[in-house]
Write a protein that holds these residues in place. Structure first.
Motif, PDB file in Angstrom:
ATOM      1  N   ARG A  67      42.065  41.485  36.324  1.00 21.24           N
ATOM      2  CA  ARG A  67      42.520  40.975  36.868  1.00 21.24           C
ATOM      3  C   ARG A  67      41.996  39.790  37.341  1.00 21.24           C
ATOM      4  O   ARG A  67      40.675  39.394  36.948  1.00 21.24           O
ATOM      5  N   THR A  68      41.691  38.328  37.807  1.00 22.55           N
ATOM      6  CA  THR A  68      41.368  36.814  37.739  1.00 22.55           C
ATOM      7  C   THR A  68      40.755  37.485  39.267  1.00 22.55           C
ATOM      8  O   THR A  68      41.081  38.250  40.096  1.00 22.55           O
ATOM      9  N   GLU A  69      39.705  36.606  39.477  1.00 24.95           N
ATOM     10  CA  GLU A  69      38.930  36.087  40.816  1.00 24.95           C
ATOM     11  C   GLU A  69      39.926  36.017  42.252  1.00 24.95           C
ATOM     12  O   GLU A  69      39.887  36.737  43.402  1.00 24.95           O
ATOM     13  N   LYS A  70      41.334  35.860  41.944  1.00 23.22           N
ATOM     14  CA  LYS A  70      42.217  35.595  43.063  1.00 23.22           C
ATOM     15  C   LYS A  70      43.136  36.626  42.984  1.00 23.22           C
ATOM     16  O   LYS A  70      44.558  36.514  43.683  1.00 23.22           O
ATOM     17  N   GLY A  71      43.305  37.637  42.456  1.00 23.28           N
ATOM     18  CA  GLY A  71      44.115  39.138  42.265  1.00 23.28           C
ATOM     19  C   GLY A  71      44.787  39.201  41.266  1.00 23.28           C
ATOM     20  O   GLY A  71      46.351  40.021  41.061  1.00 23.28           O
ATOM     21  N   GLU A  72      44.908  37.752  40.457  1.00 22.53           N
ATOM     22  CA  GLU A  72      46.223  38.265  39.970  1.00 22.53           C
ATOM     23  C   GLU A  72      45.802  39.035  39.073  1.00 22.53           C
ATOM     24  O   GLU A  72      44.892  38.807  37.481  1.00 22.53           O
ATOM     25  N   VAL A  73      46.492  40.291  38.154  1.00 27.42           N
ATOM     26  CA  VAL A  73      46.800  41.398  37.275  1.00 27.42           C
ATOM     27  C   VAL A  73      46.991  40.717  35.538  1.00 27.42           C
ATOM     28  O   VAL A  73      47.928  39.707  35.554  1.00 27.42           O
ATOM     29  N   LEU A  74      45.835  40.674  34.496  1.00 26.38           N
ATOM     30  CA  LEU A  74      46.203  40.509  33.550  1.00 26.38           C
ATOM     31  C   LEU A  74      46.220  41.912  32.849  1.00 26.38           C
ATOM     32  O   LEU A  74      46.868  40.917  31.461  1.00 26.38           O
ATOM     33  N   GLY A  75      45.673  42.492  33.399  1.00 23.42           N
ATOM     34  CA  GLY A  75      46.206  43.817  31.960  1.00 23.42           C
ATOM     35  C   GLY A  75      45.107  44.868  32.947  1.00 23.42           C
ATOM     36  O   GLY A  75      44.658  45.268  33.324  1.00 23.42           O
ATOM     37  N   GLU A  76      44.556  45.619  31.733  1.00 23.06           N
ATOM     38  CA  GLU A  76      44.252  46.778  31.546  1.00 23.06           C
ATOM     39  C   GLU A  76      42.836  46.883  30.840  1.00 23.06           C
ATOM     40  O   GLU A  76      43.044  46.714  29.391  1.00 23.06           O
ATOM     41  N   HIS A  77      42.042  47.253  31.202  1.00 25.10           N
ATOM     42  CA  HIS A  77      40.874  47.535  30.862  1.00 25.10           C
ATOM     43  C   HIS A  77      40.788  48.669  30.335  1.00 25.10           C
ATOM     44  O   HIS A  77      41.318  49.640  30.886  1.00 25.10           O
ATOM     45  N   ILE A  78      39.817  49.513  29.558  1.00 26.48           N
ATOM     46  CA  ILE A  78      39.564  50.894  28.628  1.00 26.48           C
ATOM     47  C   ILE A  78      38.648  51.139  29.438  1.00 26.48           C
ATOM     48  O   ILE A  78      38.560  52.259  28.516  1.00 26.48           O
ATOM     49  N   GLY A  79      38.113  50.634  30.212  1.00 29.00           N
ATOM     50  CA  GLY A  79      36.760  51.926  30.317  1.00 29.00           C
ATOM     51  C   GLY A  79      36.025  50.089  30.774  1.00 29.00           C
ATOM     52  O   GLY A  79      35.066  49.997  29.918  1.00 29.00           O
ATOM     53  N   LEU A  80      34.677  49.983  32.139  1.00 30.41           N
ATOM     54  CA  LEU A  80      34.544  49.024  32.321  1.00 30.41           C
ATOM     55  C   LEU A  80      32.587  49.059  31.361  1.00 30.41           C
ATOM     56  O   LEU A  80      32.385  48.398  31.480  1.00 30.41           O
ATOM     57  N   MET A  81      32.623  50.363  31.040  1.00 30.43           N
ATOM     58  CA  MET A  81      31.401  50.540  30.123  1.00 30.43           C
ATOM     59  C   MET A  81      31.140  49.921  29.067  1.00 30.43           C
ATOM     60  O   MET A  81      30.471  49.083  28.278  1.00 30.43           O
ATOM     61  N   HIS A  82      32.594  49.446  28.628  1.00 30.41           N
ATOM     62  CA  HIS A  82      33.052  48.611  27.553  1.00 30.41           C
ATOM     63  C   HIS A  82      32.572  47.359  27.189  1.00 30.41           C
ATOM     64  O   HIS A  82      32.689  46.713  26.445  1.00 30.41           O
ATOM     65  N   TYR A  83      32.170  46.600  27.964  1.00 26.01           N
ATOM     66  CA  TYR A  83      32.048  45.294  28.337  1.00 26.01           C
ATOM     67  C   TYR A  83      31.031  44.684  29.366  1.00 26.01           C
ATOM     68  O   TYR A  83      30.451  45.299  30.121  1.00 26.01           O
ATOM     69  N   THR A  84      30.400  43.635  28.631  1.00 23.45           N
ATOM     70  CA  THR A  84      29.741  43.240  29.427  1.00 23.45           C
ATOM     71  C   THR A  84      29.503  41.245  30.261  1.00 23.45           C
ATOM     72  O   THR A  84      30.418  40.821  29.390  1.00 23.45           O
ATOM     73  N   LEU A  85      29.486  40.727  31.046  1.00 23.13           N
ATOM     74  CA  LEU A  85      28.908  39.969  31.903  1.00 23.13           C
ATOM     75  C   LEU A  85      29.164  38.555  31.033  1.00 23.13           C
ATOM     76  O   LEU A  85      28.102  38.521  30.233  1.00 23.13           O
ATOM     77  N   GLY A  86      29.973  37.950  30.833  1.00 20.06           N
ATOM     78  CA  GLY A  86      30.465  36.535  30.211  1.00 20.06           C
ATOM     79  C   GLY A  86      30.489  36.567  28.951  1.00 20.06           C
ATOM     80  O   GLY A  86      30.936  36.094  28.318  1.00 20.06           O
ATOM     81  N   GLN A  87      30.714  37.900  28.633  1.00 21.76           N
ATOM     82  CA  GLN A  87      32.089  38.226  27.591  1.00 21.76           C
ATOM     83  C   GLN A  87      33.391  37.865  27.469  1.00 21.76           C
ATOM     84  O   GLN A  87      33.586  37.679  28.039  1.00 21.76           O
ATOM     85  N   ARG A  88      33.613  36.811  25.919  1.00 25.14           N
ATOM     86  CA  ARG A  88      34.991  36.529  25.358  1.00 25.14           C
ATOM     87  C   ARG A  88      36.469  37.520  25.033  1.00 25.14           C
ATOM     88  O   ARG A  88      36.887  37.591  25.322  1.00 25.14           O
ATOM     89  N   LYS A  89      34.866  37.486  23.733  1.00 28.31           N
ATOM     90  CA  LYS A  89      36.236  38.363  22.359  1.00 28.31           C
ATOM     91  C   LYS A  89      36.360  40.069  23.131  1.00 28.31           C
ATOM     92  O   LYS A  89      35.643  40.761  23.966  1.00 28.31           O
ATOM     93  N   GLY A  90      37.292  40.863  22.217  1.00 27.84           N
ATOM     94  CA  GLY A  90      37.782  41.717  22.801  1.00 27.84           C
ATOM     95  C   GLY A  90      38.590  42.196  24.149  1.00 27.84           C
ATOM     96  O   GLY A  90      38.440  42.906  24.328  1.00 27.84           O
ATOM     97  N   LEU A  91      38.879  41.109  24.969  1.00 32.59           N
ATOM     98  CA  LEU A  91      39.319  41.484  26.908  1.00 32.59           C
ATOM     99  C   LEU A  91      40.739  41.836  26.119  1.00 32.59           C
ATOM    100  O   LEU A  91      41.663  42.414  26.850  1.00 32.59           O
ATOM    101  N   GLY A  92      41.466  41.637  24.606  1.00 28.70           N
ATOM    102  CA  GLY A  92      42.656  41.721  24.381  1.00 28.70           C
ATOM    103  C   GLY A  92      44.067  40.848  25.619  1.00 28.70           C
ATOM    104  O   GLY A  92      45.234  41.394  25.613  1.00 28.70           O
TER     105      GLY A  92
END
Length: 211
Positions: A67-92
């Motif tokens: 979701r965005t910082e304002k609460g808008e849902v953008l999609g579903e992640h596959i598990g928080l462990m797969h992401y890092t702060l500042g990441q752009r690629k691979g968000l789908g």
């Protein structure tokens, strides 16, 4: 930075002053088979394997919302462990907002949510200070406890030196950045320098943004 000077005094670095190309040339002259071996790009302890697959073998993934910082849902992640702060690629995700790329600004562990912002310079990607734990110095501490000292620091691989002010209380410290830093990530290292000399470091426990 985790080594002490007593350990470093007994360490030898026979090729420490040579570049990688120079080492390869020496290996070639001496007919060593590693002279033209491909550079390793994987994580040393798992080898050339897919990192996502490696994690899934040991850590069960728990999908959740993005979701965005304002609460808008953008999609579903596959598990928080797969992401890092500042990441752009691979968000789908795509086709949302003003068309700019999304970046990971925060991982909400309590609610299993991935917080995204648009644009590489969004304020939520930056912080002004950090708390450091497991602080160690190669020799003695550069100042007394609770006394400010100006040092240089790195928070990621190959990052240019960043000016900071540090106050330590033994094995913990508060580090304030002269210039706001992007994507400071808990769990990663903060390494401190005086000039070109590495003098110590610690693990980033948390970061703080000025209001």
């Amino acid at each position: 930075y985790m080594l002490k000077d007593t350990q470093l005094k007994k360490s030898l670095f026979p090729v420490g002053k040579l570049t990688k190309d120079e080492v390869r040339e020496i290996a070639k002259v001496n007919a060593l088979p590693v002279s033209n071996k491909k550079d390793s790009t994987g994580i040393c302890f798992i080898g050339e394997r897919n990192f996502k697959t490696f994690l899934q073998n040991y850590l069960p993934a728990t999908p959740g919302i993005m979701r965005t910082e304002k609460g808008e849902v953008l999609g579903e992640h596959i598990g928080l462990m797969h992401y890092t702060l500042g990441q752009r690629k691979g968000l789908g995700i795509g086709g949302h907002g003003d068309g700019r790329s999304y970046f990971v600004a925060e991982k909400d562990l309590n609610n299993n949510e991935l917080i995204l912002v648009q644009g590489p310079d969004h304020p939520l990607l930056y912080s002004n200070s950090a708390k450091i734990e497991e602080l160690t110095w190669i020799k003695e501490a550069p100042c007394e406890k609770d006394v400010e000292i100006n040092l240089m620091a790195k928070f990621r691989y190959r990052q240019p030196d960043q000016a900071v002010t540090i106050v330590h209380q033994g094995d913990i410290a508060t580090v304030r950045f002269d210039v706001p830093q992007r994507a400071i990530t808990p769990g990663q290292s903060a390494v401190f320098y005086q000039g070109e000399m590495c003098i110590g470091g610690g693990i980033i426990q948390s970061f703080k943004r000025d209001s």
